[in-house]
Design an enzyme around this catalytic site. Structure first.
Site, mmCIF file in Angstrom:
data_model
loop_
_atom_site.group_PDB
_atom_site.id
_atom_site.type_symbol
_atom_site.label_atom_id
_atom_site.label_comp_id
_atom_site.label_asym_id
_atom_site.label_seq_id
_atom_site.Cartn_x
_atom_site.Cartn_y
_atom_site.Cartn_z
ATOM 1 N N THR A 1 0.885 -1.225 -0.048
ATOM 2 C CA THR A 1 0.326 0.264 -0.076
ATOM 3 C C THR A 1 1.360 1.348 -0.343
ATOM 4 O O THR A 1 2.320 0.878 0.073
ATOM 5 C CB THR A 1 -0.981 -0.084 1.463
ATOM 6 O OG1 THR A 1 0.147 -0.235 2.449
ATOM 7 C CG2 THR A 1 -1.845 -1.431 1.133
ATOM 8 N N TYR A 2 -0.165 2.204 0.069
ATOM 9 C CA TYR A 2 1.200 3.802 -0.490
ATOM 10 C C TYR A 2 1.891 4.021 0.723
ATOM 11 O O TYR A 2 2.118 3.423 2.164
ATOM 12 C CB TYR A 2 0.234 4.881 -0.233
ATOM 13 C CG TYR A 2 0.532 6.340 -0.612
ATOM 14 C CD1 TYR A 2 1.097 6.515 -1.818
ATOM 15 C CD2 TYR A 2 0.207 7.572 0.390
ATOM 16 C CE1 TYR A 2 2.019 7.724 -2.613
ATOM 17 C CE2 TYR A 2 1.156 8.614 0.020
ATOM 18 C CZ TYR A 2 2.331 8.913 -1.560
ATOM 19 O OH TYR A 2 2.639 9.558 -1.253
ATOM 20 N N HIS A 3 3.074 4.306 0.624
ATOM 21 C CA HIS A 3 4.127 3.935 1.383
ATOM 22 C C HIS A 3 4.372 5.348 2.354
ATOM 23 O O HIS A 3 5.638 5.763 3.095
ATOM 24 C CB HIS A 3 5.383 3.316 1.261
ATOM 25 C CG HIS A 3 6.069 4.776 0.048
ATOM 26 N ND1 HIS A 3 4.990 4.545 -1.335
ATOM 27 C CD2 HIS A 3 7.033 5.378 -0.036
ATOM 28 C CE1 HIS A 3 5.459 4.882 -2.290
ATOM 29 N NE2 HIS A 3 6.838 5.793 -2.104
#
Length: 188
Positions: A65-67
């Site tokens: 997922t978005y980091h």
């Protein structure tokens, strides 16, 4: 020290107390950006910038997922996916009776995104190592382990302390030991 050692050799040792207690170790929350950068440096020797470059590629390829996040929350759909995986791989006793939720301790946390986690828990690090390279696989494994462990049961540990009186109270020695009763999240 040598004087004390030679004096101890002439004394009688008597166990005066044995204290046993059970304790629990709770899993850490899933990764935020800063925690991932810290572990990237500590465990892999990467700079914060390099950790983010690797994470960016993992995100672009659809593996995580978005980091860039300061949230420790995991979406309900991912929570179910991970719980099903843990149950199938390790058994029901590795899942807590009620779901574990983490709160962000930072006052300035915006929490616009969920925590960093694998997009699909069934994808393992070997697949990523073959696809993108070993550094990507190692970073993905850190993310995977932390996300899965965060939803697992606590580890149970029995700690024992033994207190020994030497020479009618001239010296008191203490030793500690611990035994893992249930590995819980430490399994991953």
């Amino acid at each position: 020290a040598k004087e004390i050692e030679s004096d101890l050799r002439t004394k009688e040792f008597i166990v005066s107390d044995v204290v046993k207690k059970e304790s629990y170790r709770t899993p850490p929350p899933p990764y935020t950006t800063s925690a991932l950068q810290q572990d990237g440096a500590r465990r892999m020797g990467l700079s914060g910038r390099r950790t983010m470059q690797l994470a960016q590629k993992l995100y672009e390829e659809g593996y995580i997922t978005y980091h860039r996040t300061d949230s420790v929350q995991i979406a309900d759909s991912a929570r179910k996916q991970i719980s099903d995986y843990v149950s199938a791989q390790f058994g029901e006793n590795y899942l807590p009776t009620k779901p574990r939720f983490y709160k962000n301790t930072s006052k300035n946390a915006q929490e616009a995104h969920e925590a960093i986690r694998p997009a699909k828990v069934s994808v393992n690090a070997q697949v990523i190592s073959q696809d993108l390279g070993p550094q990507f696989g190692k970073l993905y494994e850190l993310i995977w382990r932390r996300a899965v462990a965060s939803l697992m049961n606590d580890a149970r540990i029995e700690s024992t302390a033994v207190i020994v009186d030497v020479g009618s109270g001239a010296y008191t020695l203490k030793t500690n030991g611990s035994v893992l009763l249930f590995d819980g999240f430490l399994k991953v």
